[in-house]
Design a protein around this motif. Structure first.
Motif, PDB file in Angstrom:
ATOM      1  N   ALA A  50       0.782  -1.219  -0.001  1.00  0.00           N
ATOM      2  CA  ALA A  50       0.149  -0.230  -0.031  1.00  0.00           C
ATOM      3  C   ALA A  50       0.899   1.272  -0.106  1.00  0.00           C
ATOM      4  CB  ALA A  50      -1.060  -0.248   1.153  1.00  0.00           C
ATOM      5  N   GLY A  51       1.988   1.376   0.761  1.00  0.00           N
ATOM      6  CA  GLY A  51       2.893   2.198   0.652  1.00  0.00           C
ATOM      7  C   GLY A  51       3.577   2.655  -0.525  1.00  0.00           C
ATOM      8  N   GLY A  52       3.329   1.980  -1.542  1.00  0.00           N
ATOM      9  CA  GLY A  52       3.918   2.293  -2.831  1.00  0.00           C
ATOM     10  C   GLY A  52       3.065   2.545  -3.752  1.00  0.00           C
ATOM     11  N   LEU A  53       1.703   2.656  -3.553  1.00  0.00           N
ATOM     12  CA  LEU A  53       0.458   2.802  -4.273  1.00  0.00           C
ATOM     13  C   LEU A  53      -0.189   4.225  -4.225  1.00  0.00           C
ATOM     14  CD1 LEU A  53      -1.343  -0.648  -3.822  1.00  0.00           C
ATOM     15  CD2 LEU A  53       0.361   0.026  -5.764  1.00  0.00           C
ATOM     16  N   VAL A  54       0.503   4.834  -3.556  1.00  0.00           N
ATOM     17  CA  VAL A  54       0.083   6.490  -3.154  1.00  0.00           C
ATOM     18  C   VAL A  54      -0.019   7.057  -4.551  1.00  0.00           C
ATOM     19  CG1 VAL A  54       0.366   8.785  -2.323  1.00  0.00           C
ATOM     20  CG2 VAL A  54       0.827   6.625  -0.631  1.00  0.00           C
ATOM     21  N   ARG A  55       1.020   6.978  -5.316  1.00  0.00           N
ATOM     22  CA  ARG A  55       0.773   7.795  -6.791  1.00  0.00           C
ATOM     23  C   ARG A  55       0.450   6.730  -7.932  1.00  0.00           C
ATOM     24  NH1 ARG A  55       3.723  12.880  -6.979  1.00  0.00           N
ATOM     25  NH2 ARG A  55       4.302  13.464  -4.964  1.00  0.00           N
TER      26      ARG A  55
ATOM     27  N   LEU B  87      -0.875   3.262   7.798  1.00  0.00           N
ATOM     28  CA  LEU B  87      -1.586   2.900   6.852  1.00  0.00           C
ATOM     29  C   LEU B  87      -2.704   3.631   6.714  1.00  0.00           C
ATOM     30  CD1 LEU B  87      -2.142   0.529   4.652  1.00  0.00           C
ATOM     31  CD2 LEU B  87      -3.031  -0.885   6.312  1.00  0.00           C
ATOM     32  N   GLN B  88      -3.480   3.941   7.584  1.00  0.00           N
ATOM     33  CA  GLN B  88      -4.443   4.995   7.508  1.00  0.00           C
ATOM     34  C   GLN B  88      -4.156   6.288   6.645  1.00  0.00           C
ATOM     35  OE1 GLN B  88      -5.335   5.615  11.387  1.00  0.00           O
ATOM     36  NE2 GLN B  88      -6.276   3.654  11.961  1.00  0.00           N
ATOM     37  N   GLU B  89      -3.072   6.882   6.846  1.00  0.00           N
ATOM     38  CA  GLU B  89      -2.540   7.999   6.389  1.00  0.00           C
ATOM     39  C   GLU B  89      -2.086   7.624   4.927  1.00  0.00           C
ATOM     40  OE1 GLU B  89       1.390  10.586   6.213  1.00  0.00           O
ATOM     41  OE2 GLU B  89       0.354  10.466   8.030  1.00  0.00           O
ATOM     42  N   THR B  90      -1.644   6.582   4.602  1.00  0.00           N
ATOM     43  CA  THR B  90      -1.351   5.956   3.031  1.00  0.00           C
ATOM     44  C   THR B  90      -2.405   6.112   2.295  1.00  0.00           C
ATOM     45  OG1 THR B  90       0.463   4.765   3.802  1.00  0.00           O
ATOM     46  CG2 THR B  90      -0.531   4.201   1.689  1.00  0.00           C
ATOM     47  N   ARG B  91      -3.551   5.690   2.617  1.00  0.00           N
ATOM     48  CA  ARG B  91      -4.989   5.514   2.066  1.00  0.00           C
ATOM     49  C   ARG B  91      -5.500   6.914   1.661  1.00  0.00           C
ATOM     50  NH1 ARG B  91      -9.380   1.381   3.248  1.00  0.00           N
ATOM     51  NH2 ARG B  91      -9.882   2.740   5.317  1.00  0.00           N
TER      52      ARG B  91
END
Length: 655
Positions: free
Chosen positions: A281-286, A308-312
């Motif tokens: 998930a951390g790499g899917l922000v962009r 993880l909450q912030e990542t989404r």
């Protein structure tokens, strides 16, 4: 030095008494320095005469400790114990105990070691030597019982641990399970060399499994070789999960494909599944494809997993998917959902989805905060900033009590003698367990001595944020004004950067070597001096000179501002992370600046941006100016092509 209202002459109640005290203290400082010189020159009779009149001087313990010979082998234990007992509240005692324990261990005086060892705060070397001392002179079983935590570490331990660990293994305490636990710790720490070394404690079969794990570190895609991993092993799933997380560092989409292949085939635990999906998930922000958002939408972050909450939420911001943002904000724990950051973004999402009345009410609530988000919300609500100032409610009697504490008095004298490192040690020790009220008073004392950085840090620990004068001092005003004018910069921005970089600690030095008020790296200082200012490169010690540091720092600010299209948000980020990184972070499409700030990949730089931008507003007010609205500084962030074209035009205009 500025004396703040309500503090003047508070320590003794009269200006005359304060003047007399200052004269007496100055005389004692002179006598103290003379005693140090006499001791350094071997004039012991002169030293004793001078020291005899300093028994009530706060720094007298420093004279006592300085009498110890460098060779601790010449010191009797009783003398050491006496110093430790008389001056237990000083950092000097902690250092003496550490040096004395090292001396005792080196001479294998284990009985004495047990007598002087103190557990809380001890180093790894000291803990390991303590284990050895117990093995030699104490309850052996107790020593063996306490050794396992030394084993469970992701890196090789110091040589001082060898004796304890060897005895522990010889007693049959090392099991295959414990070896694998340490292998896993070493792999998680990235210490593959040590993990390979641990293989000597494994069976031949297990060594083959360790070799597979090490191969996955180099080539995570080998996890697709299902024949290699067909047999069961207690750490098989851990190895495969490791491979996916390892691949996610360089190829998130490839890691997601690998995970979808492995996940249904193997018996991963719930924690392993969560850790892998969290890393992906951390790499899917962009990431721009719909599959990425679908993956993020299926995640169920744990209540305590803020990352993880912030990542989404950041992924939704990148896509400006306001409906998804609102949906995921609703899944936050209540405390996080109502903090100013996510309240601001809820208001932005409500605004963007047409719920204007709800948005307006939320903007007004956040605008009560004196912060980055508070200022942004105030701009959207079109209300004034909250910039009220008030000093902490500290009574003069409390200041007098705090000033009389041994550690506070020693810190004051060391600061006056410009012995910054020792002063900070004393201050850190004496304030470490203070109440919030005492921290406020201690901050007032530090401010009254002109010790601005410690005043700032100490008040921050108290949680009192309303004292704008103490928290945002205006120091080196003429130097800042001159250099800001020379480079066409706003003085408030320069002050804000300086406040964030060093809190005005003139001898500040970062772990990576940045120096001085504006925290210049030596290479950056050399480049700016020789290329931009056409002057000789400064010596390292010159970077601690305020005039030199501010001159070079403002020139560098001008340089990054030009390089990044005269965009203050990007230039501020570049001062922290470097222009090359900021250019890599530019979006493919234009983004609002507040959105772009949230998408900066480095946590440190995101926090840095928020603080410097808000500090700039506060410093404008402190300088007697009408603060510029924060939104005016935050023009949209263009894509890379537009920004580089603007940079080229700006450079041409300046030429």
């Amino acid at each position: 030095m500025k004396i703040r209202a309500g503090f003047f002459c508070c320590l003794l109640g009269s200006c005359l008494a304060s003047a007399e005290l200052a004269a007496s203290t100055a005389a004692e400082r002179t006598r103290f320095l003379a005693a140090e010189r006499a001791l350094a020159q071997g004039e012991l009779q002169e030293y004793r005469l001078l020291a005899a009149g300093l028994r009530d001087y706060p720094l007298y313990p420093y004279l006592e400790f300085s009498l110890l010979p460098n060779d601790l082998g010449k010191v009797e234990p009783q003398r050491v114990r006496g110093l430790l007992e008389r001056h237990a509240d000083t950092p000097l005692a902690k250092r003496l105990r550490s040096n004395w324990l090292s001396h005792l261990a080196g001479r294998q005086r284990w009985q004495d070691y047990l007598a002087f060892y103190v557990a809380p705060g001890s180093s790894t070397d000291e803990r390991c030597n303590y284990q050895t001392a117990l093995l030699r002179n104490g309850p052996r079983d107790q020593a063996l019982e306490q050794t396992e935590p030394l084993w469970l570490h992701g890196h090789s331990q110091p040589k001082s641990c060898d004796a304890a660990l060897d005895a522990w293994r010889a007693a049959g305490r090392l099991t295959g399970t414990l070896v694998w636990r340490r292998v896993a710790l070493a792999m998680d720490a990235g210490d593959t060399r040590f993990a390979k070394y641990l293989g000597r404690f494994l069976s031949q079969t297990d060594q083959a499994w360790l070799d597979r794990w090490l191969a996955l570190h180099a080539k995570p895609q080998q996890a697709r070789d299902h024949q290699q991993f067909a047999a069961k092993h207690d750490y098989r799933e851990a190895m495969l999960a490791y491979a996916v997380e390892r691949l996610a560092r360089s190829d998130t989409e490839g890691a997601l494909r690998l995970w979808r292949e492995l996940e249904p085939r193997y018996a991963f635990s719930a924690d392993q599944r969560y850790a892998v999906e969290r890393r992906i998930a951390g790499g899917l922000v962009r990431a721009t494809d719909a599959a990425a958002m679908a993956f993020l939408d299926k995640l169920r972050p744990r209540a305590d997993d803020e990352r993880l909450q912030e990542t989404r939420l950041r992924a939704a911001l990148f896509r400006e998917d306001w409906e998804a943002l609102l949906r995921w904000l609703d899944e936050l724990p209540e405390t996080a959902r109502n903090d100013e950051r996510w309240s601001y973004w809820r208001a932005r999402a409500l605004d963007a989805t047409g719920r204007k009345t709800e948005a307006a009410a939320l903007y007004l609530r956040v605008a009560q905060e004196r912060s980055y988000y508070g200022f942004l919300a105030a701009d959207r609500a079109r209300v004034p900033y909250h910039l009220a100032h008030s000093q902490p409610p500290v009574a003069p009697a409390e200041l007098q009590r705090l000033g009389a504490l041994g550690g506070v008095a020693r810190a004051r004298e060391l600061h006056a003698l410009e012995r910054w490192v020792e002063a900070r040690r004393e201050w850190r020790d004496v304030t470490s367990d203070m109440s919030k009220e005492d921290l406020m008073g201690a901050a007032e004392l530090a401010e009254s001595w002109g010790w601005h950085d410690q005043a700032i840090f100490t008040l921050a620990r108290s949680g009192y944020w309303e004292d704008l004068e103490l928290r945002f001092p205006i120091l080196h005003r003429n130097t800042v004004a001159t250099n800001a004018g020379k480079h066409d910069l706003e003085p408030a921005w320069v002050f804000a950067v300086m406040r964030q970089e060093s809190a005005f600690m003139r001898d500040a030095r970062s772990p990576v070597g940045a120096r001085g008020l504006m925290q210049l790296m030596p290479a950056t200082a050399k480049h700016v001096a020789t290329k931009s200012l056409k002057r000789k490169a400064p010596q390292l010690e010159e970077l601690f000179d305020p005039g030199t540091n501010i001159g070079l720092g403002t020139a560098y600010l001008r340089e990054v501002l030009d390089e990044l299209g005269d965009h203050p948000v990007l230039a501020t980020a570049a001062y922290n992370a470097g222009p090359h990184r900021v250019k890599r972070w530019l979006p493919e499409r234009e983004l609002d600046a507040d959105v772009w700030v949230e998408l900066v990949p480095f946590n440190e730089t995101r926090g840095y941006l928020r603080r410097v931008l808000s500090y700039t507003v506060i410093y404008e007010q402190r300088l007697g100016l009408q603060p510029t609205r924060l939104s005016a500084r935050m023009q949209p962030v263009a894509n890379a092509a537009k920004l580089l074209a603007r940079e080229a035009r700006t450079s041409a205009d300046r030429t």
